[in-house]
Design an enzyme around this catalytic site. Structure first.
Site, short mmCIF file in Angstrom:
data_model
loop_
_atom_site.label_atom_id
_atom_site.label_comp_id
_atom_site.label_asym_id
_atom_site.label_seq_id
_atom_site.Cartn_x
_atom_site.Cartn_y
_atom_site.Cartn_z
N HIS A 35 14.10 -17.23 -68.29
CA HIS A 35 13.90 -16.92 -66.87
C HIS A 35 14.97 -17.51 -65.97
O HIS A 35 14.65 -18.10 -64.93
CB HIS A 35 12.51 -17.39 -66.42
N HIS A 68 6.82 -15.37 -64.91
CA HIS A 68 7.85 -14.62 -65.62
C HIS A 68 8.47 -13.71 -64.56
O HIS A 68 7.80 -13.30 -63.62
CB HIS A 68 7.23 -13.82 -66.75
#
Ligand SMILES: Cc1cc2nc3c(=O)[nH]c(=O)nc-3n(C[C@H](O)[C@H](O)[C@H](O)COP(=O)(O)OP(=O)(O)OC[C@H]3O[C@@H](n4cnc5c(N)ncnc54)[C@H](O)[C@@H]3O)c2cc1C
Ligand SMILES: *[C@@H]1O[C@H](CO)[C@@H](O)[C@H](O)[C@H]1NC(C)=O
Ligand SMILES: *[C@@H]1O[C@H](CO)[C@@H](O)[C@H](O)[C@H]1NC(C)=O
Ligand SMILES: *[C@@H]1O[C@H](CO)[C@@H](O)[C@H](O)[C@H]1NC(C)=O
Ligand SMILES: *[C@@H]1O[C@H](CO)[C@@H](O)[C@H](O)[C@H]1NC(C)=O
Ligand SMILES: *[C@@H]1O[C@H](CO)[C@@H](O)[C@H](O)[C@H]1NC(C)=O
Length: 694
Positions: A572, A615
């Site tokens: 990420h 996410h």
């Protein structure tokens, strides 16, 4: 069959087989029926377009689809990777991501970090999708939103610069743009009951292009998750997509429940479109640089075109741009493109030998990533990995292949640190000045100011009860079950930069992992918490002995050492083109325009200035939708028709294909899944019987 080492690497990497570089069998390259969308070739590309989109990934394809809704607006997408149409069996079945993925193939950029000084000098893999759809074509499909307070903290960081434009990033507006991309289908009743799934349908969108649902198959051990969290003091989140994502939940996924396939930016926003004369997509075309008018004002450089090539040594081709270049190469690709265009920190460009066009010290800086580590136990119950390995009938069914992990929890500092939470925060606050002096990988005062701004905003959020650690349950390996602990708000900031004149050389990635003490301490407590959840009832009934890191790693010092040697990326990365004031090393303003350039924007995950407990796909869809609206408003092209009031012009609405909108289908067995044949129908009933017995 699977060695312990491979297993550990797999699970360590968010349960994705980083090491299993899959070989793509030749028979997948068979002749296919003519695809609905004909990609243009470099020979047939036009001389100029209104908008050129540099990078056909998650954000790039959303923006291309939305801007080309206006038939009078011409759009070109340039994507370095291939279309993906040759490898449907790798892209479409959701669980393919675990068992036979594209990671490590030519569809993966397969970046690597530089040796990480505070993490055992390790060089770590950083996969990124190199294919239409970008990382959304290869990711784990978790559908998770950031928290309201995080999004508002981001908005506040840019509000001082431009209060009215910053409203686009205010939670309610941003939620609207995320929902615009979505079409939610509730879980099947059996799946919902078995896994204790909780959701609020109205905090996920309806009628948008990207499908959001749950797997068609569930395993009972997932039902142990929420009660075990509760036994550990972690409450369940009743509405995790509505702005309060902390607590435990079984997340939704970006999957299409009408045929149990991955829903990603290409299948959602491009494939359902009838051919559009005004939208061209060129694959295998790496953007080598943006061309600027050298006579334009040096404080507001005008982009006149984009240069691209299919190979490092191949011929360069230039396409002219009439309105804007939109850079959507992702957290690594966007700074890469801009730096090779002469934009960025002067010291970096000088050292690389790229002539400076526009100085921007913050480009590539402020890099923040999530790190993850895991505890593994022998499994006493059947896992998805066992079923897959068995090769049974079930293992081959689409419903089974739609099962991907998504049981998670975002846990706050009071759960992690108990009575010491306040002291931990105070220690972080007190370390600001010294950290800013010693840990920023740039000498620019603006970048240091940005480091401080991000640091303070992140620190101030701690008492909000936000997730500092994400826990994730992984059951996709045979014979083993893992719980991961992933850091959500890193105080370590790294950077990406170039060191050559060729964009075909990889960008240098230095996340500066564990440079700030807080990150290691938080992960240490996260790992201990993962163990406590595994020891809580009912989860402990499903688990045998802990095999990794094992009982030999128990003191704080042992855990710290072990984390330095074993933590990995959770995939990420963000903030390399941060939306911050220019005085804080920002790269784009609240309208996503690059400082110092007249007609270039960045609109992808690289612009989030601070790390979210999420996410990144859902916020990136929202950002891309919002970007398209901002651009359309500026150029006054008609905005997207409302989903329910579709005017019937099918060419202007990606949702026009009824089958891509499962609002009315696939929910319960009784209401039918119209596209399934009788044989598949019978199989599904068998699978449900299996679920109930299992
Ligand atoms: C392995 C993995 C698992 C993940 N799991 C999840 C998950 O479960 N849930 C979730 O929400 N998020 C997940 N993510 C993160 C999420 O997928 C990304 O944050 C998101 O895709 C970012 O979108 P983007 O548009 O910024 O970049 P991308 O989607 O990566 O798109 C960038 C595109 O630009 C192209 N490009 C780059 N440079 C050039 C160039 N010079 N010329 C032309 N094209 C170029 C790339 O090939 C790519 O297609 C995961 C990511 C990875 C890698
Ligand atoms: C932190 O999480 C726990 C458990 O979910 C909860 O009881 C507590 O209220 C949270 N703290 C804050 C500040 O929100
Ligand atoms: C650029 O940096 C990478 C990573 O450190 C290194 O492998 C490569 O050799 C460097 N290239 C040049 C031209 O210095
Ligand atoms: C479309 O939606 C917007 C906001 O959701 C609303 O203001 C507008 O009136 C709608 N237009 C039509 C034609 O329904
Ligand atoms: C879409 O659905 C509507 C209403 O159910 C139906 O009338 C129409 O024929 C369908 N269109 C297509 C292309 O299937
Ligand atoms: C899955 O269904 C959607 C429509 O809902 C369709 O557009 C897509 O092509 C299908 N995918 C596959 C691989 O069949």
């Amino acid at each position: 069959m699977w060695s312990r080492e491979i297993f550990l690497t797999i699970v360590a990497s968010l349960s994705l087989p980083v090491l299993c570089s899959s070989h793509i069998p030749n028979n997948y390259h068979h002749a296919r029926a003519l695809h609905i969308r004909n990609y243009v070739t470099s020979a047939s590309v036009a001389d100029s377009y209104d908008f050129i989109i540099a990078g056909g990934g998650l954000a790039g394809l959303v923006i291309a689809s939305r801007l080309s809704e206006d038939p009078d607006t011409t759009v070109l997408v340039l994507e370095a990777g291939e279309s993906g149409d040759d490898v449907p069996s790798f892209l479409n079945p959701p669980a393919g991501t675990y068992y036979d993925s594209l990671l490590g193939t030519s569809y993966d950029w397969a970046h690597k970090t530089v040796p990480q000084r505070n993490a055992g000098d390790r060089i770590m893999p950083w996969p990124r999708g190199k294919v239409l759809g970008g990382s959304s074509a290869i990711n784990g499909m978790y559908f998770v939103r950031p928290s309201e307070v995080e999004v508002n903290a981001w908005k506040d960081m840019i509000a001082s610069d431009d209060a009215s434009s910053s409203e686009a990033w205010e939670w309610n507006n941003f939620l609207k743009s995320m929902k615009k991309s979505e079409n939610f289908t509730p879980p099947r009743a059996e799946v919902e009951a078995m896994a204790n799934i909780r959701y609020q349908a109205d905090s996920i969108g309806a009628g948008g292009p990207m499908q959001v649902s749950y797997p068609g198959f569930m395993l009972p051990v997932v039902g142990n998750w929420l009660p075990s969290l509760e036994a550990t003091g972690i409450a369940s989140a009743p509405d995790p997509t509505g702005g309060k994502n902390y607590g435990g939940f079984v997340a939704a996924l970006s999957i299409n429940p009408t045929n149990w396939t991955r829903s990603y930016s290409k299948s959602a926003y491009i494939d359902p479109l009838p051919p559009r004369k005004n939208l061209d997509i060129l694959v295998s075309s790496t953007v080598t640089k943006i061309i600027f008018d050298e006579k334009s004002d040096s404080a507001s450089r005008v982009a006149t075109g984009v240069e691209f090539s299919s190979t490092a040594s191949g011929p360069r081709k230039v396409v002219n741009v009439k309105k804007e270049v939109i850079v959507t190469g992702g957290a690594l690709g966007s700074p890469h493109i801009l730096m090779h265009s002469g934009v960025g920190p002067k010291d970096v460009l000088d050292a690389a030998g790229v002539p400076l066009v526009s100085e921007l010290p913050g480009l590539g800086q402020h890099l923040q990533d999530h790190m993850t580590a895991l505890v593994v136990w022998d499994a006493k119950v059947e896992t998805a990995g066992d079923i897959q390995q068995s090769g049974s009938e079930i293992s081959k069914q689409a419903e089974f292949m739609s099962f991907v992990n998504s049981a998670i929890a975002y846990v706050n500092t009071s759960t992690l640190f108990a009575a010491n939470a306040g002291e931990f925060q105070t220690n972080i606050r007190n370390a600001l000045a010294e950290s800013a002096e010693t840990l920023v990988p740039s000498k620019s005062q603006e970048v240091v100011e940005g480091y401080k701004a991000i640091y303070s905003a992140t620190e101030k959020l701690m008492p909000e009860g936000l997730g500092q650690i994400e826990l994730l349950l992984s059951i996709n390996s045979p014979g083993a079950i893992a719980i991961q602990a992933a850091l959500q708000h890193a105080f370590s900031q790294g950077r990406v930069y170039i060191n050559s004149t060729s964009i075909f050389d990889p960008i240098v990635v230095d996340p500066n992992y564990f440079s700030h003490f807080a990150d290691l301490v938080t992960m240490r407590e996260g790992l201990k918490l993962a163990r406590r959840v595994g020891q809580a009832s009912p989860m402990r009934d499903a688990l045998g002995p802990e095999t990794f890191p094992g009982p030999g790693v128990s003191s704080d010092a042992q855990i710290d050492d072990w984390l330095r040697g074993n933590a990995q990326t959770e995939f990420h990365p963000a903030a390399t083109c941060a939306m911050l004031p220019r005085s804080q090393g920002g790269v784009v303003n609240a309208k996503l325009q690059v400082y110092g350039l007249a007609n270039v924007r960045v609109a992808d995950a690289s612009v989030f200035p601070l790390s979210f407990s999420a996410h990144l796909a859902s916020p990136t869809y929202g950002l891309a939708e919002q970007a398209a609206d901002i651009i359309k408003t500026l150029y006054k092209t008609p905005s997207a028709p409302n989903d329910s009031s579709n005017n019937g012009d099918s060419d202007s609405d990606p949702n026009a294909d009824n089958s891509s909108n499962s609002k009315n289908g696939g929910i319960s067995l009784g209401s039918g899944i119209p596209s399934f044949s009788g044989a598949i129908w019978r199989t599904m009933i068998c699978v449900v019987a299996f679920l109930v017995i299992f």
